[in-house]
Design a protein around this motif. Structure first.
Motif, PDB file in Angstrom:
ATOM      1  N   ILE A  80       0.840  -1.201   0.000  1.00 51.38           N
ATOM      2  CA  ILE A  80       0.000   0.000   0.000  1.00 51.38           C
ATOM      3  C   ILE A  80       0.874   1.250   0.000  1.00 51.38           C
ATOM      4  O   ILE A  80       0.595   2.233  -0.710  1.00 51.38           O
ATOM      5  N   GLY A  81       1.959   1.216   0.787  1.00 51.86           N
ATOM      6  CA  GLY A  81       2.870   2.352   0.806  1.00 51.86           C
ATOM      7  C   GLY A  81       3.524   2.580  -0.544  1.00 51.86           C
ATOM      8  O   GLY A  81       3.699   3.727  -0.972  1.00 51.86           O
ATOM      9  N   LEU A  82       3.876   1.503  -1.238  1.00 52.82           N
ATOM     10  CA  LEU A  82       4.472   1.640  -2.569  1.00 52.82           C
ATOM     11  C   LEU A  82       3.460   2.214  -3.553  1.00 52.82           C
ATOM     12  O   LEU A  82       3.812   3.039  -4.406  1.00 52.82           O
ATOM     13  N   PHE A  83       2.197   1.821  -3.410  1.00 56.48           N
ATOM     14  CA  PHE A  83       1.145   2.358  -4.276  1.00 56.48           C
ATOM     15  C   PHE A  83       1.000   3.867  -4.067  1.00 56.48           C
ATOM     16  O   PHE A  83       1.000   4.637  -5.041  1.00 56.48           O
ATOM     17  N   TYR A  84       0.875   4.291  -2.815  1.00 56.13           N
ATOM     18  CA  TYR A  84       0.727   5.726  -2.536  1.00 56.13           C
ATOM     19  C   TYR A  84       1.989   6.498  -2.929  1.00 56.13           C
ATOM     20  O   TYR A  84       1.901   7.634  -3.407  1.00 56.13           O
ATOM     21  N   ALA A  85       3.163   5.880  -2.721  1.00 51.40           N
ATOM     22  CA  ALA A  85       4.403   6.567  -3.072  1.00 51.40           C
ATOM     23  C   ALA A  85       4.477   6.834  -4.569  1.00 51.40           C
ATOM     24  O   ALA A  85       4.927   7.911  -4.993  1.00 51.40           O
ATOM     25  N   CYS A  86       4.029   5.880  -5.370  1.00 49.41           N
ATOM     26  CA  CYS A  86       4.062   6.057  -6.826  1.00 49.41           C
ATOM     27  C   CYS A  86       2.979   7.031  -7.289  1.00 49.41           C
ATOM     28  O   CYS A  86       3.235   7.914  -8.113  1.00 49.41           O
ATOM     29  N   VAL A  87       1.767   6.856  -6.774  1.00 50.05           N
ATOM     30  CA  VAL A  87       0.645   7.684  -7.225  1.00 50.05           C
ATOM     31  C   VAL A  87       0.829   9.141  -6.796  1.00 50.05           C
ATOM     32  O   VAL A  87       0.561  10.071  -7.572  1.00 50.05           O
ATOM     33  N   MET A  88       1.321   9.358  -5.581  1.00 52.28           N
ATOM     34  CA  MET A  88       1.468  10.707  -5.054  1.00 52.28           C
ATOM     35  C   MET A  88       2.900  11.230  -5.155  1.00 52.28           C
ATOM     36  O   MET A  88       3.185  12.330  -4.692  1.00 52.28           O
ATOM     37  N   ASN A  89       3.780  10.418  -5.735  1.00 56.24           N
ATOM     38  CA  ASN A  89       5.186  10.790  -5.898  1.00 56.24           C
ATOM     39  C   ASN A  89       5.811  11.197  -4.556  1.00 56.24           C
ATOM     40  O   ASN A  89       6.365  12.287  -4.405  1.00 56.24           O
ATOM     41  N   ILE A  90       5.737  10.300  -3.598  1.00 54.88           N
ATOM     42  CA  ILE A  90       6.359  10.536  -2.300  1.00 54.88           C
ATOM     43  C   ILE A  90       7.756   9.928  -2.375  1.00 54.88           C
ATOM     44  O   ILE A  90       7.988   8.779  -1.983  1.00 54.88           O
ATOM     45  N   ALA A 138      11.921   3.301  -0.697  1.00 57.43           N
ATOM     46  CA  ALA A 138      12.303   3.749   0.646  1.00 57.43           C
ATOM     47  C   ALA A 138      11.089   4.260   1.417  1.00 57.43           C
ATOM     48  O   ALA A 138      10.929   3.983   2.617  1.00 57.43           O
ATOM     49  N   THR A 139      10.211   4.989   0.743  1.00 62.09           N
ATOM     50  CA  THR A 139       8.994   5.478   1.397  1.00 62.09           C
ATOM     51  C   THR A 139       8.088   4.322   1.789  1.00 62.09           C
ATOM     52  O   THR A 139       7.523   4.311   2.890  1.00 62.09           O
ATOM     53  N   ALA A 140       7.936   3.340   0.891  1.00 64.45           N
ATOM     54  CA  ALA A 140       7.085   2.182   1.189  1.00 64.45           C
ATOM     55  C   ALA A 140       7.637   1.391   2.370  1.00 64.45           C
ATOM     56  O   ALA A 140       6.878   0.940   3.247  1.00 64.45           O
ATOM     57  N   PHE A 141       8.944   1.218   2.419  1.00 66.14           N
ATOM     58  CA  PHE A 141       9.548   0.501   3.549  1.00 66.14           C
ATOM     59  C   PHE A 141       9.323   1.262   4.854  1.00 66.14           C
ATOM     60  O   PHE A 141       9.022   0.663   5.896  1.00 66.14           O
ATOM     61  N   ALA A 142       9.460   2.588   4.800  1.00 64.92           N
ATOM     62  CA  ALA A 142       9.224   3.397   5.998  1.00 64.92           C
ATOM     63  C   ALA A 142       7.773   3.267   6.454  1.00 64.92           C
ATOM     64  O   ALA A 142       7.495   3.190   7.659  1.00 64.92           O
ATOM     65  N   ALA A 143       6.842   3.240   5.505  1.00 71.67           N
ATOM     66  CA  ALA A 143       5.425   3.097   5.862  1.00 71.67           C
ATOM     67  C   ALA A 143       5.143   1.739   6.489  1.00 71.67           C
ATOM     68  O   ALA A 143       4.299   1.623   7.381  1.00 71.67           O
ATOM     69  N   SER A 144       5.857   0.696   6.041  1.00 70.50           N
ATOM     70  CA  SER A 144       5.622  -0.648   6.569  1.00 70.50           C
ATOM     71  C   SER A 144       6.071  -0.784   8.019  1.00 70.50           C
ATOM     72  O   SER A 144       5.658  -1.714   8.712  1.00 70.50           O
TER      73      SER A 144
END
Length: 332
Positions: free
Chosen positions: A191-201, A284-290
């Motif tokens: 989910i974090g990877l999805f939001y990171a890609c869609v919102m460019n985090i 990196a953002t997705a890992f941080a969210a996890s």
């Protein structure tokens, strides 16, 4: 004196906190809508009763949709067969009465499950029999050997069998809960990877922006100082509202499209290089969210204390607040 390194770390931690809260709210909403915990509990009962080979029969997209709309058959107990002990126990009034029509409970106390298990056997094979006789009537050698081993050389009656079932249930569910937590962390990463890609985090690009923009860094530090731990509400609709609120919070951060990383790119090689760095930032953002929001709440508190601008200590007459936020388990 505050360090610019600490300010950047606090700003990044606050961003990761907002992302992790958004991801947690999204995952909780999905779990509530599709009754994921109840489904995992059913898988645990199948494992416990040595019927794990029947797990594929209760999986699929169609039952997930049926559970979403609270329709009968969403857990596919009928697919387990007429001789399935799991299906009979899960249909017992002690268990079915704990959930609404068309649903299964997401948590069953061990005492209730053990009583339902023994009541199912005695009603089917007769009362007054020994525990060994009841288990032999089931015809499940693995289950019989397991429960008789737990009973040991003690009494061989229904009460002893019920106690053995309770011990075995607690043991298996502890393992299933650990598996569910690990699975939840992986889902949080996706989910974090999805939001990171869609919102460019992009964590890499954000860190560069915070390093060069002191005003933005100070703004995020102020927000981090005002951040307070919060436990997500259990209702699915509330989870959706929480996710929407967190997405609005993220919109105020230096993220989103178009990305400055691709603005001055010319040529295929340069574009691929920029895309590779962007993927690294998104991962990196997705890992941080996890890692979850409790990790980032604690991290922000530690960084602020190290920075010397933490919250004022509570008065001596007031006990210090204790916030416990854990990953969701099967016992919710």
């Amino acid at each position: 004196m505050s360090s610019h390194y600490l300010d950047v770390a606090v700003g990044l931690s606050y961003t990761f906190l907002a992302v992790s809260l958004l991801c947690s709210a999204t995952r909780e909403a999905i779990a509530s809508l599709f009754q994921t915990r109840a489904k995992v509990l059913l898988d645990g009962v199948l494992t416990m009763l040595h019927e794990s080979s029947a797990k594929p029969r209760v999986r699929g997209i169609v039952p997930s949709i049926l559970r979403l709309f609270r329709r009968q058959g969403g857990f596919r107990l009928d697919r387990l067969g007429a001789k399935s002990l799991t299906a009979e126990v899960m249909r017992h009034p002690l268990i079915s009465g704990m959930a609404q029509r068309g649903r299964l409970p997401s948590y069953i106390p061990s005492a209730i499950f053990a009583r339902a298990f023994v009541a199912t056997l005695t009603s089917k094979y007769g009362k007054g029999k020994t525990a060994a006789a009841l288990l032999d009537s089931v015809g499940n050698e693995g289950l019989t050997r397991t429960l008789l081993a737990i009973m040991g050389e003690g009494p061989d009656d229904a009460a002893a069998l019920e106690n053995a079932v309770r011990i075995w249930y607690d043991t298996v569910m502890e393992r299933i809960s650990g598996w569910y937590k690990r699975r939840s962390q992986f889902v949080l990463f996706l989910i974090g990877l999805f939001y990171a890609c869609v919102m460019n985090i992009d964590a890499l690009q954000l860190s560069q922006r915070l390093w060069s923009d002191s005003a933005l860094t100070a703004q995020l530090v102020q927000k981090a100082e005002a951040a307070k731990p919060a436990v997500l509400p259990p209702a699915a609709l509330e989870q959706v509202r929480q996710a929407k609120a967190q997405s609005q919070e993220l919109l105020g951060l230096p993220i989103g499209w178009p990305s400055s990383r691709f603005e001055s790119v010319s040529g295929t090689a340069a574009f691929l290089a920029a895309l590779a760095f962007a993927l690294m930032g998104w991962v990196a953002t997705a890992f941080a969210a996890s890692l979850g929001s409790p990790f980032w709440f604690d991290g922000i508190g530690w960084l602020l204390a190290l920075r010397g601008t933490g919250a004022k200590p509570a008065a001596e007459t007031t006990a210090p607040p204790t916030v416990v936020v854990t990953l969701p388990s099967l016992r919710k």
